[in-house]
Design a protein around this motif. Structure first.
Motif, mmCIF file in Angstrom:
data_model
loop_
_atom_site.group_PDB
_atom_site.id
_atom_site.type_symbol
_atom_site.label_atom_id
_atom_site.label_comp_id
_atom_site.label_asym_id
_atom_site.label_seq_id
_atom_site.Cartn_x
_atom_site.Cartn_y
_atom_site.Cartn_z
ATOM 1 N N GLU A 1 1.347 4.033 -3.112
ATOM 2 C CA GLU A 1 1.091 5.464 -2.939
ATOM 3 C C GLU A 1 2.290 6.294 -3.399
ATOM 4 O OE1 GLU A 1 0.133 5.674 1.197
ATOM 5 O OE2 GLU A 1 -2.016 5.421 0.860
ATOM 6 N N LEU B 1 -3.387 -0.494 -5.356
ATOM 7 C CA LEU B 1 -3.674 0.240 -4.123
ATOM 8 C C LEU B 1 -5.119 0.030 -3.689
ATOM 9 C CD1 LEU B 1 -2.895 2.270 -1.921
ATOM 10 C CD2 LEU B 1 -3.451 4.111 -3.540
ATOM 11 N N GLU C 1 -5.509 -3.735 -2.475
ATOM 12 C CA GLU C 1 -4.833 -4.091 -1.234
ATOM 13 C C GLU C 1 -5.310 -3.273 -0.038
ATOM 14 O OE1 GLU C 1 -3.105 -6.670 -0.792
ATOM 15 O OE2 GLU C 1 -2.917 -7.244 -2.892
ATOM 16 N N SER C 2 -5.693 -2.030 -0.268
ATOM 17 C CA SER C 2 -6.188 -1.217 0.857
ATOM 18 C C SER C 2 -7.579 -1.655 1.290
ATOM 19 C CB SER C 2 -6.197 0.264 0.477
ATOM 20 O OG SER C 2 -7.053 0.507 -0.625
ATOM 21 N N SER C 3 -8.303 -2.365 0.417
ATOM 22 C CA SER C 3 -9.652 -2.862 0.756
ATOM 23 C C SER C 3 -9.658 -4.357 1.057
ATOM 24 C CB SER C 3 -10.618 -2.579 -0.406
ATOM 25 O OG SER C 3 -10.681 -1.208 -0.703
ATOM 26 N N VAL D 1 0.835 -1.199 0.000
ATOM 27 C CA VAL D 1 0.000 0.000 0.000
ATOM 28 C C VAL D 1 0.873 1.254 0.000
ATOM 29 C CG1 VAL D 1 -1.676 1.343 1.331
ATOM 30 C CG2 VAL D 1 -1.984 -1.121 1.070
#
Length: 281
Positions: free
Chosen positions: A36, A86, A89-91, A32
């Motif tokens: 970014e 992103l 993987e962030s969810s 993540v």
């Protein structure tokens, strides 16, 4: 700015971006955080690419087609790819392996919608066809009888054609499909493969391995050519227990050799030929 200068500028911009991405992927383990940071670097590179285009006038339609079919899409593809990674993987749920497997399978299945929606153009692009390039990759000449992206109206018409963004999506989704396939390899499967494979360590000079890896990458030996150079080097470093350092700099040193630039590849060919000759005796 002439064509040669423009191409050198865009090549350098791409080289610097890929080098930055490689450094980020080496220093940071959290996907993540990596995504970014890479997105910020890529956004800056795309803005620079756009500024370069403002300073350049295409020589002819073939020059313009080359830019919008080959140069711009690879920058945009990086941005699309890491944006999707992103988001995925962030969810990602904190769940057991079967649930995670289902999660990644659903993400990969969603790629089929894109491939089905644009299958005609994808076939055209992958076959390296060129007979419609003037319609697909020239600005200000949109043919509304063609299938256009729903986001088309938000594009900057001075920096976009009707289909360059779709090319970027093709490249990005190919990368994403490979990423999701890798995530679907369960830890148990990975452990079994590792336990059954003898440990190998690279003991020849590092420069020799760098020469070999660049040759394999340029010949599209990994994933049909749909992989990043940085991924190839990370795989080699992990598999062969070696730190290859700044391999871009080493490639520059190889390029400056006054005789036999690819001396390790020449040595490989010599040794294999000798081995085959000995077998025939």
């Amino acid at each position: 700015m002439n064509q040669q200068h423009f191409r050198k500028k865009t090549d350098l911009l791409w080289k610097n971006l890929t080098a930055s991405i490689d450094q980020i992927n080496r220093k940071e383990s959290d996907i993540v955080l990596r995504s970014e940071e890479i997105l910020m670097k890529t956004d800056a590179a795309i803005r620079s690419l756009k500024d370069l285009l403002r300073q350049y006038r295409f020589l002819d339609w073939s020059d313009e087609i080359f830019f919008f079919r080959n140069i711009k899409p690879k920058f945009i593809a990086i941005y699309i790819y890491y944006s999707k990674v992103l988001a995925i993987e962030s969810s990602r749920p904190h769940a057991d392996p079967p649930t995670l497997k289902t999660y990644y399978e659903n993400e990969r299945t969603s790629l089929l919608y894109f491939y089905n929606e644009h299958k005609e153009f994808i076939s055209y692009y992958r076959r390296k066809a060129a007979y419609l390039d003037k319609k697909y990759f020239i600005r200000f000449k949109f043919d509304f009888k063609l299938k256009l992206s729903p986001e088309f109206y938000s594009y900057d018409e001075s920096f976009s054609t009707s289909h360059d963004h779709i090319v970027a999506q093709i490249i990005a989704n190919d990368f994403l499909n490979q990423y999701l396939t890798d995530q679907l390899s369960t830890p148990e499967e990975v452990r079994n493969v590792i336990s059954q494979t003898p440990k190998l360590e690279w003991t020849a000079p590092k420069v020799a391995l760098i020469e070999l890896l660049f040759a394999l990458y340029q010949t599209k030996c990994f994933n049909g050519g749909h992989t990043d150079l940085a991924e190839v080097f990370r795989w080699a470093e992990n598999s062969l227990n070696v730190n290859l350092g700044n391999y871009h700099k080493t490639l520059g040193e190889i390029r400056l050799r006054k005789s036999d630039q690819t001396k390790f590849l020449s040595l490989l060919q010599k040794n294999l030929s000798q081995f085959l000759d000995d077998m025939n005796r």
